[in-house]
Design an enzyme around this catalytic site. Structure first.
Site, PDB file in Angstrom:
ATOM      1  N   GLY A  16      75.002  95.441  62.496  1.00  0.00           N
ATOM      2  CA  GLY A  16      73.933  96.120  63.241  1.00  0.00           C
ATOM      3  C   GLY A  16      72.733  95.217  63.477  1.00  0.00           C
ATOM      4  N   MET A  20      66.868  97.936  65.028  1.00  0.00           N
ATOM      5  CA  MET A  20      65.526  97.678  64.497  1.00  0.00           C
ATOM      6  C   MET A  20      65.595  97.045  63.111  1.00  0.00           C
ATOM      7  N   SER A 112      69.435 107.018  53.703  1.00  0.00           N
ATOM      8  CA  SER A 112      68.213 107.574  54.295  1.00  0.00           C
ATOM      9  C   SER A 112      67.625 108.610  53.334  1.00  0.00           C
ATOM     10  N   SER A 113      66.325 108.829  53.434  1.00  0.00           N
ATOM     11  CA  SER A 113      65.685 109.832  52.568  1.00  0.00           C
ATOM     12  C   SER A 113      66.178 111.248  52.891  1.00  0.00           C
ATOM     13  N   CYS A 114      66.866 111.414  54.031  1.00  0.00           N
ATOM     14  CA  CYS A 114      67.348 112.762  54.377  1.00  0.00           C
ATOM     15  C   CYS A 114      68.568 113.177  53.564  1.00  0.00           C
ATOM     16  N   TYR A 141      74.270 113.963  59.504  1.00  0.00           N
ATOM     17  CA  TYR A 141      73.929 112.564  59.201  1.00  0.00           C
ATOM     18  C   TYR A 141      73.789 112.384  57.690  1.00  0.00           C
ATOM     19  N   LYS A 145      75.780 109.892  55.084  1.00  0.00           N
ATOM     20  CA  LYS A 145      75.069 108.906  54.251  1.00  0.00           C
ATOM     21  C   LYS A 145      75.387 109.122  52.768  1.00  0.00           C
ATOM     22  N   ASN A 170      61.320 107.008  56.349  1.00  0.00           N
ATOM     23  CA  ASN A 170      61.222 106.885  57.811  1.00  0.00           C
ATOM     24  C   ASN A 170      60.632 105.514  58.163  1.00  0.00           C
ATOM     25  N   HIS A 184      62.668 108.455  66.925  1.00  0.00           N
ATOM     26  CA  HIS A 184      61.910 109.055  65.830  1.00  0.00           C
ATOM     27  C   HIS A 184      60.461 109.263  66.284  1.00  0.00           C
ATOM     28  N   TRP A 207      55.543 117.396  68.952  1.00  0.00           N
ATOM     29  CA  TRP A 207      56.528 118.433  68.636  1.00  0.00           C
ATOM     30  C   TRP A 207      56.197 119.140  67.325  1.00  0.00           C
ATOM     31  N   ARG A 214      55.414 113.160  56.368  1.00  0.00           N
ATOM     32  CA  ARG A 214      56.416 112.090  56.359  1.00  0.00           C
ATOM     33  C   ARG A 214      55.818 110.835  55.724  1.00  0.00           C
ATOM     34  N   ASP A 274      60.292 121.517  63.298  1.00  0.00           N
ATOM     35  CA  ASP A 274      59.489 120.760  62.325  1.00  0.00           C
ATOM     36  C   ASP A 274      60.371 119.894  61.431  1.00  0.00           C
TER      37      ASP A 274
HETATM   38  N1  LIG Z   1      65.059 104.037  61.667  1.00  0.00           N
HETATM   39  C1  LIG Z   1      64.770 104.726  60.586  1.00  0.00           C
HETATM   40  O1  LIG Z   1      63.726 105.395  60.490  1.00  0.00           O
HETATM   41  C2  LIG Z   1      65.704 104.721  59.420  1.00  0.00           C
HETATM   42  C3  LIG Z   1      66.887 104.021  59.420  1.00  0.00           C
HETATM   43  N2  LIG Z   1      67.731 104.074  58.328  1.00  0.00           N
HETATM   44  C4  LIG Z   1      69.007 103.372  58.310  1.00  0.00           C
HETATM   45  O2  LIG Z   1      68.838 102.003  58.601  1.00  0.00           O
HETATM   46  C5  LIG Z   1      69.979 101.516  59.315  1.00  0.00           C
HETATM   47  C6  LIG Z   1      69.543 100.858  60.616  1.00  0.00           C
HETATM   48  O3  LIG Z   1      68.826 101.795  61.409  1.00  0.00           O
HETATM   49  P1  LIG Z   1      68.007 101.332  62.716  1.00  0.00           P
HETATM   50  O4  LIG Z   1      67.931  99.860  62.766  1.00  0.00           O
HETATM   51  O5  LIG Z   1      66.788 102.145  62.758  1.00  0.00           O
HETATM   52  O6  LIG Z   1      68.968 101.853  63.883  1.00  0.00           O
HETATM   53  P2  LIG Z   1      69.238 101.211  65.304  1.00  0.00           P
HETATM   54  O7  LIG Z   1      69.797 102.275  66.155  1.00  0.00           O
HETATM   55  O8  LIG Z   1      68.044 100.462  65.775  1.00  0.00           O
HETATM   56  O9  LIG Z   1      70.374 100.135  64.996  1.00  0.00           O
HETATM   57  C7  LIG Z   1      71.686 100.511  64.662  1.00  0.00           C
HETATM   58  C8  LIG Z   1      72.616  99.365  64.955  1.00  0.00           C
HETATM   59  O10 LIG Z   1      73.941  99.785  64.632  1.00  0.00           O
HETATM   60  C9  LIG Z   1      74.799  99.321  65.655  1.00  0.00           C
HETATM   61  N3  LIG Z   1      75.984 100.157  65.765  1.00  0.00           N
HETATM   62  C10 LIG Z   1      76.060 101.500  65.730  1.00  0.00           C
HETATM   63  N4  LIG Z   1      77.323 101.909  65.915  1.00  0.00           N
HETATM   64  C11 LIG Z   1      78.078 100.788  66.072  1.00  0.00           C
HETATM   65  C12 LIG Z   1      79.451 100.539  66.318  1.00  0.00           C
HETATM   66  N5  LIG Z   1      80.320 101.545  66.442  1.00  0.00           N
HETATM   67  N6  LIG Z   1      79.859  99.271  66.419  1.00  0.00           N
HETATM   68  C13 LIG Z   1      78.982  98.249  66.326  1.00  0.00           C
HETATM   69  N7  LIG Z   1      77.670  98.402  66.092  1.00  0.00           N
HETATM   70  C14 LIG Z   1      77.224  99.670  65.974  1.00  0.00           C
HETATM   71  C15 LIG Z   1      73.976  99.407  66.918  1.00  0.00           C
HETATM   72  O11 LIG Z   1      74.542  98.580  67.890  1.00  0.00           O
HETATM   73  P3  LIG Z   1      74.037  98.524  69.410  1.00  0.00           P
HETATM   74  O12 LIG Z   1      72.835  97.631  69.354  1.00  0.00           O
HETATM   75  O13 LIG Z   1      75.154  97.932  70.147  1.00  0.00           O
HETATM   76  O14 LIG Z   1      73.712  99.948  69.773  1.00  0.00           O
HETATM   77  C16 LIG Z   1      72.612  98.931  66.423  1.00  0.00           C
HETATM   78  O15 LIG Z   1      72.521  97.538  66.475  1.00  0.00           O
HETATM   79  C17 LIG Z   1      70.894 102.721  59.519  1.00  0.00           C
HETATM   80  O16 LIG Z   1      71.846 102.759  58.484  1.00  0.00           O
HETATM   81  C18 LIG Z   1      69.958 103.889  59.377  1.00  0.00           C
HETATM   82  O17 LIG Z   1      70.638 105.042  58.947  1.00  0.00           O
HETATM   83  C19 LIG Z   1      67.400 104.805  57.229  1.00  0.00           C
HETATM   84  C20 LIG Z   1      66.243 105.509  57.171  1.00  0.00           C
HETATM   85  C21 LIG Z   1      65.295 105.514  58.250  1.00  0.00           C
HETATM   86  C1  LIG Z   2      64.475 108.985  59.382  1.00  0.00           C
HETATM   87  C2  LIG Z   2      64.946 110.404  59.492  1.00  0.00           C
HETATM   88  O1  LIG Z   2      64.615 110.922  60.777  1.00  0.00           O
HETATM   89  C3  LIG Z   2      65.060 112.231  61.105  1.00  0.00           C
HETATM   90  O2  LIG Z   2      64.274 113.188  60.477  1.00  0.00           O
HETATM   91  P1  LIG Z   2      62.750 113.430  60.780  1.00  0.00           P
HETATM   92  O3  LIG Z   2      61.934 112.767  59.745  1.00  0.00           O
HETATM   93  O4  LIG Z   2      62.518 114.883  60.937  1.00  0.00           O
HETATM   94  O5  LIG Z   2      62.583 112.643  62.159  1.00  0.00           O
HETATM   95  P2  LIG Z   2      61.613 112.447  63.363  1.00  0.00           P
HETATM   96  O6  LIG Z   2      60.937 111.141  63.203  1.00  0.00           O
HETATM   97  O7  LIG Z   2      62.377 112.645  64.619  1.00  0.00           O
HETATM   98  O8  LIG Z   2      60.512 113.635  63.270  1.00  0.00           O
HETATM   99  C4  LIG Z   2      59.560 113.685  62.263  1.00  0.00           C
HETATM  100  C5  LIG Z   2      58.590 114.818  62.526  1.00  0.00           C
HETATM  101  O9  LIG Z   2      57.782 114.465  63.661  1.00  0.00           O
HETATM  102  C6  LIG Z   2      57.746 115.555  64.585  1.00  0.00           C
HETATM  103  N1  LIG Z   2      57.483 115.058  65.936  1.00  0.00           N
HETATM  104  C7  LIG Z   2      56.341 115.319  66.631  1.00  0.00           C
HETATM  105  N2  LIG Z   2      56.404 114.828  67.867  1.00  0.00           N
HETATM  106  C8  LIG Z   2      57.622 114.203  67.943  1.00  0.00           C
HETATM  107  C9  LIG Z   2      58.250 113.508  69.019  1.00  0.00           C
HETATM  108  O10 LIG Z   2      57.732 113.361  70.114  1.00  0.00           O
HETATM  109  N3  LIG Z   2      59.495 112.993  68.734  1.00  0.00           N
HETATM  110  C10 LIG Z   2      60.093 113.132  67.504  1.00  0.00           C
HETATM  111  N4  LIG Z   2      61.314 112.572  67.300  1.00  0.00           N
HETATM  112  N5  LIG Z   2      59.518 113.831  66.487  1.00  0.00           N
HETATM  113  C11 LIG Z   2      58.290 114.343  66.717  1.00  0.00           C
HETATM  114  C12 LIG Z   2      59.092 116.229  64.398  1.00  0.00           C
HETATM  115  O11 LIG Z   2      59.081 117.548  64.919  1.00  0.00           O
HETATM  116  C13 LIG Z   2      59.238 116.170  62.880  1.00  0.00           C
HETATM  117  O12 LIG Z   2      58.494 117.194  62.275  1.00  0.00           O
HETATM  118  C14 LIG Z   2      66.468 112.511  60.671  1.00  0.00           C
HETATM  119  O13 LIG Z   2      67.037 113.334  61.666  1.00  0.00           O
HETATM  120  C15 LIG Z   2      67.173 111.301  60.277  1.00  0.00           C
HETATM  121  O14 LIG Z   2      67.390 110.445  61.366  1.00  0.00           O
HETATM  122  C16 LIG Z   2      66.406 110.527  59.269  1.00  0.00           C
HETATM  123  O15 LIG Z   2      66.926 110.044  58.290  1.00  0.00           O
END
Ligand SMILES: NC(=O)C1=CN([C@@H]2O[C@H](COP(=O)(O)OP(=O)(O)OC[C@H]3O[C@@H](n4cnc5c(N)ncnc54)[C@H](OP(=O)(O)O)[C@@H]3O)[C@@H](O)[C@H]2O)C=CC1
Ligand SMILES: C[C@H]1O[C@H](OP(=O)(O)OP(=O)(O)OC[C@H]2O[C@@H](n3cnc4c(=O)[nH]c(N)nc43)[C@H](O)[C@@H]2O)[C@@H](O)[C@@H](O)C1=O
Length: 322
Positions: A16, A20, A112-114, A141, A145, A170, A184, A207, A214, A274
């Site tokens: 990956g 990000m 993930s914290s979820c 999800y 995890k 997050n 997110h 939203w 968070r 929420d």
């Molecule tokens: N973002 C967050 O807030 C959080 C993230 N995490 C965890 O951190 C990790 C990375 O997340 P993040 O960087 O945010 O996510 P992104 O969506 O930015 O990155 C995910 C990556 O996984 C790759 N990928 C997904 N499916 C496949 C597949 N079938 N084959 C090859 N590559 C694949 C994507 O490839 P492509 O570029 O081609 O789409 C992408 O590069 C995940 O495990 C996520 O659950 C945990 C908590 C919070």
């Molecule tokens: C990292 C974590 O992320 C996900 O959980 P989440 O924390 O609920 O994610 P979120 O960032 O999308 O929202 C956080 C809060 O923010 C509010 N909110 C306001 N305004 C917007 C808005 O415009 N967009 C979004 N997305 N949320 C908004 C929204 O309503 C919520 O109350 C998991 O599904 C899962 O992916 C996971 O592990």
């Protein structure tokens, strides 16, 4: 089991690497004396078990960081339960199983914290896992995890390998997904505030009620923690990775409005969910190792907005359909 894992001269597969977190890991690992292995999805779809086995057997990494997953915000998670459950179960199982077959010495799985119950005690200790019902908007999800971290634990117990798991809070930062349908909250509000400022709008749509809390962490801090754990941690339990501080969504929105320089009222959209009321993690296990994050939230948001401005100009940012 030896506790430390020296990265010197090692071949590290960042699964990956275009995401990000994966791209932050590549930046962080560049300062280590190791070789980074990566492969684009167009060359290897991690859903393809035979392909993953072949690639791993051919490249034979010493370590793997599993940063590939189907990832999205609250609405995407709630709308596409099959994608979030099926894809995550399959990609993580393929990578972990192929790593074991190819004798990978160390593997770090990212959850993930979820994974924790919706109404877990706050701050949430690692042992709150599987003590209560999950938050419905992301249970699919979360189940995937939980299966991933349990698979790593199972390999440790049955085969004695050093496969560990980190549960990040997050995350936000450069390389984030700014597509409003799947992002997110941080990238969503940053983009909406930016576009409102450009259009001279006088309100920002947020939203939900603004009351959920968070815990946020900049992705460069997260990548630093992951490399730290890869090098130093070899325990059986997963480890929470967070900043130890949380804010309400309303406070986050006000900080983003200030960082972007928007002059507007915040309007709450009660038709949107929420999600979980609060998910502040107990990070005492991580902090006891001496590791600390560097970014305070306002500084991390400033850095992210600077990156956003630079890249939105160039057009190389994830915005979805515009
Ligand atoms: N973002 C967050 O807030 C959080 C993230 N995490 C965890 O951190 C990790 C990375 O997340 P993040 O960087 O945010 O996510 P992104 O969506 O930015 O990155 C995910 C990556 O996984 C790759 N990928 C997904 N499916 C496949 C597949 N079938 N084959 C090859 N590559 C694949 C994507 O490839 P492509 O570029 O081609 O789409 C992408 O590069 C995940 O495990 C996520 O659950 C945990 C908590 C919070
Ligand atoms: C990292 C974590 O992320 C996900 O959980 P989440 O924390 O609920 O994610 P979120 O960032 O999308 O929202 C956080 C809060 O923010 C509010 N909110 C306001 N305004 C917007 C808005 O415009 N967009 C979004 N997305 N949320 C908004 C929204 O309503 C919520 O109350 C998991 O599904 C899962 O992916 C996971 O592990």
């Amino acid at each position: 089991m030896d506790k430390s894992f020296d990265l010197k001269g090692k071949r590290i597969f960042v699964a990956g690497h275009r995401g990000m977190v994966g791209s932050a890991l590549v930046r962080r690992l560049a300062s280590e004396d190791c070789e980074i292995l990566a492969v684009a999805r167009s060359e290897l779809d991690l859903l393809d078990q035979a392909g993953v086995r072949r690639w791993m057997e051919d490249r034979r990494p010493d370590a793997v960081v599993m940063a590939a997953a189907k990832v999205g915000g609250i609405l995407a998670n709630d709308s596409f339960p099959v994608d979030f459950l099926y894809e995550n179960l399959v990609v993580q199982t393929n990578v972990i199983e192929a790593a074991f077959r190819s004798e990978v010495q160390k593997l770090l799985f990212l959850g993930s914290s979820c994974i924790y119950p919706k109404l877990a005690p706050q701050p949430i200790p690692e042992d709150a896992l599987l003590t209560g019902p999950l938050e419905p908007t992301n249970e699919w999800y979360a189940v995937a995890k939980i299966a991933g971290l349990k698979l790593c634990q199972a390999y440790r117990r049955q085969h004695g390998v050093n496969y560990i798991s980190a549960m990040p809070t997050n995350l936000y930062g450069q390389g984030d997904n700014f597509d409003l349908d799947s992002s997110h909250v941080v990238p969503a509000l940053m983009r909406k505030a930016h576009e409102a400022k450009r259009a001279g709008q006088k309100n920002l749509q947020v939203w939900g009620s603004g009351k959920p809390m968070r815990e946020f962490m900049h992705v460069d801090d997260a990548a630093d923690a992951f490399v730290w754990l890869l090098k130093t941690y070899s325990g059986d339990s997963h480890v929470n990775v967070g900043s130890g501080e949380d804010v309400t969504i309303a406070e986050l929105a006000r900080t983003i409005v200030s960082v972007v320089g928007l002059s507007a009222e915040i309007a709450f959209d009660a038709t949107k969910p929420d999600g979980t009321p609060r998910k502040l993690m107990d990070v005492s296990r991580l902090f006891a190792t001496g590791w600390r994050p560097k970014y305070a939230l306002p500084d991390g948001l400033e850095q992210t907005y600077t990156w956003f401005l630079e890249h939105v100009e160039k057009g190389d940012i994830r915005l979805g359909a515009v």
